[in-house]
Write an enzyme that holds these catalytic residues in place. Structure first.
Site, PDB file in Angstrom:
ATOM      1  N   ARG A 266       0.184   7.034   8.229  1.00 56.79           N
ATOM      2  CA  ARG A 266       0.586   6.164   6.937  1.00 56.79           C
ATOM      3  C   ARG A 266       1.029   4.873   7.898  1.00 56.79           C
ATOM      4  O   ARG A 266       0.267   4.252   8.043  1.00 56.79           O
ATOM      5  CB  ARG A 266       1.656   6.584   6.250  1.00 56.79           C
ATOM      6  N   ASP A 267       2.129   4.925   8.563  1.00 58.73           N
ATOM      7  CA  ASP A 267       2.783   3.581   9.325  1.00 58.73           C
ATOM      8  C   ASP A 267       1.800   3.592  10.421  1.00 58.73           C
ATOM      9  O   ASP A 267       1.371   2.103  10.796  1.00 58.73           O
ATOM     10  CB  ASP A 267       4.069   3.990   9.594  1.00 58.73           C
TER      11      ASP A 267
ATOM     12  N   HIS B 177      14.444   4.922  11.559  1.00 59.14           N
ATOM     13  CA  HIS B 177      12.852   4.606  11.423  1.00 59.14           C
ATOM     14  C   HIS B 177      12.798   3.269  12.354  1.00 59.14           C
ATOM     15  O   HIS B 177      13.247   2.214  11.865  1.00 59.14           O
ATOM     16  CB  HIS B 177      12.422   4.358  10.063  1.00 59.14           C
TER      17      HIS B 177
ATOM     18  N   HIS C  83      10.979   0.886  14.866  1.00 59.86           N
ATOM     19  CA  HIS C  83       9.931   0.148  15.547  1.00 59.86           C
ATOM     20  C   HIS C  83      10.341  -0.042  17.050  1.00 59.86           C
ATOM     21  O   HIS C  83      11.393  -0.481  17.283  1.00 59.86           O
ATOM     22  CB  HIS C  83       9.267  -0.904  14.878  1.00 59.86           C
TER      23      HIS C  83
ATOM     24  N   CYS D 197       3.546  -3.254  10.557  1.00 62.28           N
ATOM     25  CA  CYS D 197       3.612  -3.422   8.845  1.00 62.28           C
ATOM     26  C   CYS D 197       2.822  -4.907   8.786  1.00 62.28           C
ATOM     27  O   CYS D 197       2.931  -5.655   9.646  1.00 62.28           O
ATOM     28  CB  CYS D 197       4.979  -3.605   8.568  1.00 62.28           C
TER      29      CYS D 197
ATOM     30  N   ASN E  65       5.683   2.042  15.708  1.00 61.31           N
ATOM     31  CA  ASN E  65       7.056   3.011  15.613  1.00 61.31           C
ATOM     32  C   ASN E  65       7.138   3.499  17.082  1.00 61.31           C
ATOM     33  O   ASN E  65       6.181   3.792  17.881  1.00 61.31           O
ATOM     34  CB  ASN E  65       6.599   4.285  14.641  1.00 61.31           C
TER      35      ASN E  65
HETATM   36  P1  HMG Z   1       1.866  -6.713  -7.282  1.00 62.00           P
HETATM   37  O1  HMG Z   1       0.881  -7.788  -6.989  1.00 62.00           O
HETATM   38  O2  HMG Z   1       3.349  -7.312  -7.479  1.00 62.00           O
HETATM   39  O3  HMG Z   1       1.734  -6.072  -8.545  1.00 62.00           O
HETATM   40  O4  HMG Z   1       1.888  -5.783  -6.252  1.00 62.00           O
HETATM   41  P2  HMG Z   1       0.933  -5.971  -9.831  1.00 62.00           P
HETATM   42  O5  HMG Z   1       1.407  -4.933 -11.014  1.00 62.00           O
HETATM   43  O6  HMG Z   1       0.993  -7.413 -10.135  1.00 62.00           O
HETATM   44  O7  HMG Z   1      -0.545  -5.755  -9.350  1.00 62.00           O
HETATM   45  C1  HMG Z   1      -1.468  -6.499  -8.769  1.00 62.00           C
HETATM   46  C2  HMG Z   1      -2.693  -5.584  -8.470  1.00 62.00           C
HETATM   47  O8  HMG Z   1      -2.369  -4.474  -7.555  1.00 62.00           O
HETATM   48  C3  HMG Z   1      -3.492  -5.073  -9.721  1.00 62.00           C
HETATM   49  O9  HMG Z   1      -4.875  -5.141  -9.444  1.00 62.00           O
HETATM   50  C4  HMG Z   1      -2.954  -3.972 -10.004  1.00 62.00           C
HETATM   51  O10 HMG Z   1      -3.756  -3.102 -10.682  1.00 62.00           O
HETATM   52  C5  HMG Z   1      -2.922  -3.313  -8.552  1.00 62.00           C
HETATM   53  P3  HMG Z   1      -5.786  -6.302  -9.826  1.00 62.00           P
HETATM   54  O11 HMG Z   1      -5.747  -6.417 -11.271  1.00 62.00           O
HETATM   55  O12 HMG Z   1      -5.344  -7.593  -8.930  1.00 62.00           O
HETATM   56  O13 HMG Z   1      -6.869  -5.929  -9.471  1.00 62.00           O
HETATM   57  N1  HMG Z   1      -1.761  -2.182  -8.255  1.00 62.00           N
HETATM   58  C6  HMG Z   1      -2.014  -1.294  -7.579  1.00 62.00           C
HETATM   59  N2  HMG Z   1      -3.153  -0.753  -7.234  1.00 62.00           N
HETATM   60  C7  HMG Z   1      -3.144   0.589  -6.565  1.00 62.00           C
HETATM   61  N3  HMG Z   1      -1.902   1.427  -6.445  1.00 62.00           N
HETATM   62  C8  HMG Z   1      -0.677   0.767  -6.986  1.00 62.00           C
HETATM   63  C9  HMG Z   1      -0.634  -0.449  -7.503  1.00 62.00           C
HETATM   64  N4  HMG Z   1       0.052  -1.416  -8.066  1.00 62.00           N
HETATM   65  C10 HMG Z   1      -0.548  -2.452  -8.317  1.00 62.00           C
HETATM   66  N5  HMG Z   1       0.311   1.546  -6.822  1.00 62.00           N
HETATM   67  C11 HMG Z   1       2.391  -3.915  -4.957  1.00 62.00           C
HETATM   68  C12 HMG Z   1       3.009  -4.879  -5.927  1.00 62.00           C
HETATM   69  C13 HMG Z   1       3.652  -3.179  -4.272  1.00 62.00           C
HETATM   70  C14 HMG Z   1       1.457  -2.808  -5.381  1.00 62.00           C
HETATM   71  C15 HMG Z   1       1.769  -4.777  -3.872  1.00 62.00           C
HETATM   72  O14 HMG Z   1       2.698  -5.598  -3.369  1.00 62.00           O
HETATM   73  C16 HMG Z   1       1.472  -3.720  -2.745  1.00 62.00           C
HETATM   74  O15 HMG Z   1       0.606  -2.985  -2.661  1.00 62.00           O
HETATM   75  N6  HMG Z   1       2.198  -4.035  -1.553  1.00 62.00           N
HETATM   76  C17 HMG Z   1       1.808  -3.219  -0.113  1.00 62.00           C
HETATM   77  C18 HMG Z   1       3.103  -2.872   0.297  1.00 62.00           C
HETATM   78  C19 HMG Z   1       2.819  -2.136   1.617  1.00 62.00           C
HETATM   79  O16 HMG Z   1       2.090  -0.998   1.394  1.00 62.00           O
HETATM   80  N7  HMG Z   1       3.576  -2.282   2.656  1.00 62.00           N
HETATM   81  C20 HMG Z   1       3.385  -1.819   3.973  1.00 62.00           C
HETATM   82  C21 HMG Z   1       4.131  -0.198   3.835  1.00 62.00           C
HETATM   83  S1  HMG Z   1       6.080  -0.328   3.864  1.00 62.00           S
HETATM   84  C22 HMG Z   1       6.648  -0.358   5.479  1.00 62.00           C
HETATM   85  O17 HMG Z   1       5.426  -0.226   6.327  1.00 62.00           O
HETATM   86  C23 HMG Z   1       7.902  -0.370   5.918  1.00 62.00           C
HETATM   87  C24 HMG Z   1       8.210   0.992   6.460  1.00 62.00           C
HETATM   88  O18 HMG Z   1       7.489   1.711   7.326  1.00 62.00           O
HETATM   89  C25 HMG Z   1       9.724   0.938   6.719  1.00 62.00           C
HETATM   90  C26 HMG Z   1      10.021  -0.019   7.946  1.00 62.00           C
HETATM   91  O19 HMG Z   1       9.411  -0.097   9.081  1.00 62.00           O
HETATM   92  O20 HMG Z   1      10.542  -1.171   7.574  1.00 62.00           O
HETATM   93  C27 HMG Z   1       8.347   1.973   5.142  1.00 62.00           C
HETATM   94 MG    MG Z   2       7.520   0.992   9.431  1.00 69.83          MG
END
Ligand code: HMG
Ligand code: MG
Length: 307
Positions: free
Chosen positions: A14-15, A206, A208, A239, A248
């Site tokens: 994933r990450d 966690h 990086h 990210c 990471n």
């Molecule tokens: P949004 O734009 O605020 O939400 O996104 P929305 O409800 O307005 O939906 C927008 C569009 O996304 C729509 O599609 C929805 O249908 C679709 P459109 O009408 O434009 O075609 N949608 C989805 N599609 C699939 N699955 C879903 C979903 N939800 C809405 N679940 C949202 C909000 C959170 C979905 C968006 O901002 C997003 O996907 N962000 C990506 C976040 C991400 O993956 N970040 C990386 C992971 S976190 C990380 O790496 C940190 C971590 O490792 C810890 C660290 O290191 O800090 C964990």
């Molecule tokens: Mg991370």
């Protein structure tokens, strides 16, 4: 006294892969998970159910989950930022889900397009639905040691999110250094805030490794008794919303240190190095893991001497 047993959660599928520009085939992702479980990993973060427009690399989430040959005793987790993601994830039968909030408002907006408080309200029904289905919920707190947009992040800001997560029933609290700027004492200060609200067994780190501090930060966490860490084989990761942040900490490097400390993990270093080498070859580059590279070089030298 540092812990005698540590649980490593490999988050590379994933990450590790979410930030790769070149699409990695589902079959390769599945093979990576299989290699990790064969090496002895018992916790693997497989994919995320986020918007494919935001993170195209994770668009094959259901395909990857469906292709797994699950090994008994291994827990497979997935990220679910909202109820829609949870419902899609539920059909693929994860053992655990991860909700992710940030300790900084600016990062919350960039990463999940809402404020910290709004994100908690989005997670509330997700946590309820997960628990109703017998699924454990891990919470990740991004930017707990610093934010690419806000800069400094204080322990008070971390604790505020810890308390909010606890309030909606999140079972586990992961303290994440998204951009790798944390140093040992600051990491301990952040973890101590998590430990005010969660038991030791439900707090993890966690880290990086952007600034090369991750192993020192893990050691500092061990000094507090924290014994669960996320890591990513071959040092993959990053990210999309934290530009410049590198991977990471490499699982091989963490394992090499833990083996040296006599701490049990149940993971085989050689098999883990193979897994890191496998996915690095798929990506067309050398593993970032120092231990992985050193052991591969040692193997090559031994093979050459034999030939
Ligand atoms: P949004 O734009 O605020 O939400 O996104 P929305 O409800 O307005 O939906 C927008 C569009 O996304 C729509 O599609 C929805 O249908 C679709 P459109 O009408 O434009 O075609 N949608 C989805 N599609 C699939 N699955 C879903 C979903 N939800 C809405 N679940 C949202 C909000 C959170 C979905 C968006 O901002 C997003 O996907 N962000 C990506 C976040 C991400 O993956 N970040 C990386 C992971 S976190 C990380 O790496 C940190 C971590 O490792 C810890 C660290 O290191 O800090 C964990
Ligand atoms: Mg991370």
């Amino acid at each position: 006294m540092i812990p005698t047993h540590v649980t490593l959660v490999d988050v590379s599928p994933r990450d590790g892969l979410q930030n790769e520009a070149k699409q990695v085939d589902a079959a390769h992702k599945i093979e990576l998970v299989h290699r990790l479980q064969a090496a002895g990993l018992r916790e693997i973060e497989v994919t995320s159910f986020v918007s494919p427009k935001w993170v195209p690399q994770m668009a094959d989430n259901a395909e990857v989950m469906a292709g797994l040959q699950r090994k008994p005793g291994v827990r497979y987790s997935v990220l679910t930022p909202n109820l829609r993601g949870f419902e899609a994830a539920l059909a693929t039968k994860p053992d655990e889900i991860v909700v992710f909030a940030a300790a900084s408002e600016a990062f919350s907006q960039r990463n999940i397009n809402c404020s910290i408080d709004e994100s908690i309200e989005r997670f509330r029904p997700v946590v309820e639905a997960a628990h109703a289905n017998g699924i454990k919920v891990r919470g990740a707190i991004s930017c707990a040691l610093g934010c690419p947009y806000q800069g400094e992040v204080s322990p008070d800001e971390v604790e505020r999110v810890v308390r909010l997560m606890r309030g909606i029933g999140v079972d586990h609290c992961g303290v994440a250094d998204t951009i790798g700027v944390g140093t040992p004492k600051r990491v301990q200060a952040a973890l101590e805030r998590a430990l005010r609200h969660y038991p030791l067994v439900e707090v993890s780190g966690h880290f990086h490794d952007t600034y090369g501090q991750a192993l020192a930060n893990i050691y500092a966490s061990l000094e507090l008794g924290v014994h669960t860490f996320d890591a990513s084989v071959a040092g993959l990761g990053g990210c999309p919303y934290a530009k410049g942040a590198t991977g990471n900490v490499a699982t091989e490097d963490v394992l090499f240190m833990l083996d040296g400390l006599g701490i049990d993990t149940g993971i085989d270093l050689n098999a883990l190095v193979d897994a890191g080498n496998f996915i690095s070859q798929v990506l067309g580059r050398a593993p970032v893991s120092r231990a992985g590279k050193a052991l591969l070089a040692k193997r090559a030298a031994a093979a050459e001497a034999k030939a």
